[in-house]
Scaffold this active site. Structure first.
Site, PDB file in Angstrom:
ATOM      1  CG  HIS A 103      -0.244   0.020   2.399  1.00  0.00           C
ATOM      2  ND1 HIS A 103       0.040  -1.326   3.071  1.00  0.00           N
ATOM      3  CD2 HIS A 103       0.023   0.661   3.398  1.00  0.00           C
ATOM      4  CE1 HIS A 103       0.564  -1.287   4.256  1.00  0.00           C
ATOM      5  NE2 HIS A 103       0.794   0.140   4.781  1.00  0.00           N
ATOM      6  CG  HIS A 105       0.560   5.669   3.906  1.00  0.00           C
ATOM      7  ND1 HIS A 105      -0.369   5.540   5.080  1.00  0.00           N
ATOM      8  CD2 HIS A 105       1.210   4.481   4.113  1.00  0.00           C
ATOM      9  CE1 HIS A 105      -0.152   4.505   5.791  1.00  0.00           C
ATOM     10  NE2 HIS A 105       0.840   3.878   5.166  1.00  0.00           N
TER      11      HIS A 105
HETATM   12  P1  5GP Z   1       1.685   0.608   7.490  1.00  0.00           P
HETATM   13  O1  5GP Z   1       1.590  -0.876   7.241  1.00  0.00           O
HETATM   14  O2  5GP Z   1       1.904   1.586   6.179  1.00  0.00           O
HETATM   15  O3  5GP Z   1       2.769   1.169   8.456  1.00  0.00           O
HETATM   16  O4  5GP Z   1       0.535   1.191   7.995  1.00  0.00           O
HETATM   17  C1  5GP Z   1      -0.736   0.495   7.888  1.00  0.00           C
HETATM   18  C2  5GP Z   1      -1.787   1.780   7.803  1.00  0.00           C
HETATM   19  O5  5GP Z   1      -3.036   0.994   7.579  1.00  0.00           O
HETATM   20  C3  5GP Z   1      -1.929   2.703   8.843  1.00  0.00           C
HETATM   21  O6  5GP Z   1      -1.964   4.006   8.464  1.00  0.00           O
HETATM   22  C4  5GP Z   1      -3.378   2.488   9.524  1.00  0.00           C
HETATM   23  O7  5GP Z   1      -3.827   3.517  10.057  1.00  0.00           O
HETATM   24  C5  5GP Z   1      -3.965   1.741   8.288  1.00  0.00           C
HETATM   25  N1  5GP Z   1      -4.958   0.929   8.747  1.00  0.00           N
HETATM   26  C6  5GP Z   1      -4.743  -0.098   9.789  1.00  0.00           C
HETATM   27  N2  5GP Z   1      -5.866  -0.843   9.898  1.00  0.00           N
HETATM   28  C7  5GP Z   1      -6.896  -0.531   8.991  1.00  0.00           C
HETATM   29  C8  5GP Z   1      -8.180  -0.718   8.659  1.00  0.00           C
HETATM   30  O8  5GP Z   1      -8.814  -1.702   9.126  1.00  0.00           O
HETATM   31  N3  5GP Z   1      -8.850  -0.006   7.803  1.00  0.00           N
HETATM   32  C9  5GP Z   1      -8.355   1.121   7.238  1.00  0.00           C
HETATM   33  N4  5GP Z   1      -9.023   1.905   6.330  1.00  0.00           N
HETATM   34  N5  5GP Z   1      -6.998   1.440   7.422  1.00  0.00           N
HETATM   35  C10 5GP Z   1      -6.051   0.721   8.188  1.00  0.00           C
END
Ligand code: 5GP
Length: 138
Positions: A103, A105
């Site tokens: 993903h 951001h």
């Molecule tokens: P990363 O893996 O990029 O460090 O963070 C994962 C991102 O996914 C975080 O910004 C967190 O807020 C988001 N996130 C985690 N769980 C969920 C979810 O269930 N739904 C959504 N829409 N975002 C999520």
């Protein structure tokens, strides 16, 4: 590197097993709002096919995701009249990754306004309103 886990939270979002606030999708990619927004309009772009991150993604997955990242970055910038856009992407736990489905951001930014601290749940109604603003700007 571990194998892709088909039960990660974004795989469940893709299958519709848990809710999300979707803003855009095409055959290869999906964009939806982050539930812990670090800026107004914080959204995520993912491929619909499985890969953990940039380290195991195919060139085709990366091409499709980056095209959608650009589309949504432009829409989010317009929607929030932002001066710029921060695009973040993390690979594996040591690289800051928490959800192991590729993903990106997208964070609309305004001069002098820092990102909010991570890990704080957003207000669902505000996030839904921001999603509508981005959709209108697509
Ligand atoms: P990363 O893996 O990029 O460090 O963070 C994962 C991102 O996914 C975080 O910004 C967190 O807020 C988001 N996130 C985690 N769980 C969920 C979810 O269930 N739904 C959504 N829409 N975002 C999520």
């Amino acid at each position: 590197m571990s194998a892709y886990d088909p039960d990660n939270i974004f795989a469940k979002i893709l299958r519709g097993e848990i809710p999300s606030t979707r803003v855009y999708e095409d055959n290869e990619t999906l964009a939806f709002m982050d539930i812990m927004p670090r800026a107004d309009g914080h959204l995520l772009v993912i491929p619909k096919t499985p890969c953990r991150n940039v380290l195991d993604a195919t060139p085709e997955q990366l091409n499709a995701v980056m095209a959608t990242v650009q589309k949504l970055a432009l829409a989010a910038k317009r929607a929030f009249d932002a001066g710029g856009v921060t695009i973040q992407q993390f690979n594996e736990a040591a690289g800051g990754q928490e959800v192991f489905h590729l993903h990106f951001h997208i964070l609309p930014r305004h001069e002098g306004e820092p990102l909010r601290a991570p890990g704080k749940m957003g207000d669902f109604e505000v996030i839904a309103k921001h999603a509508e603003q981005i959709k209108a700007a697509l």
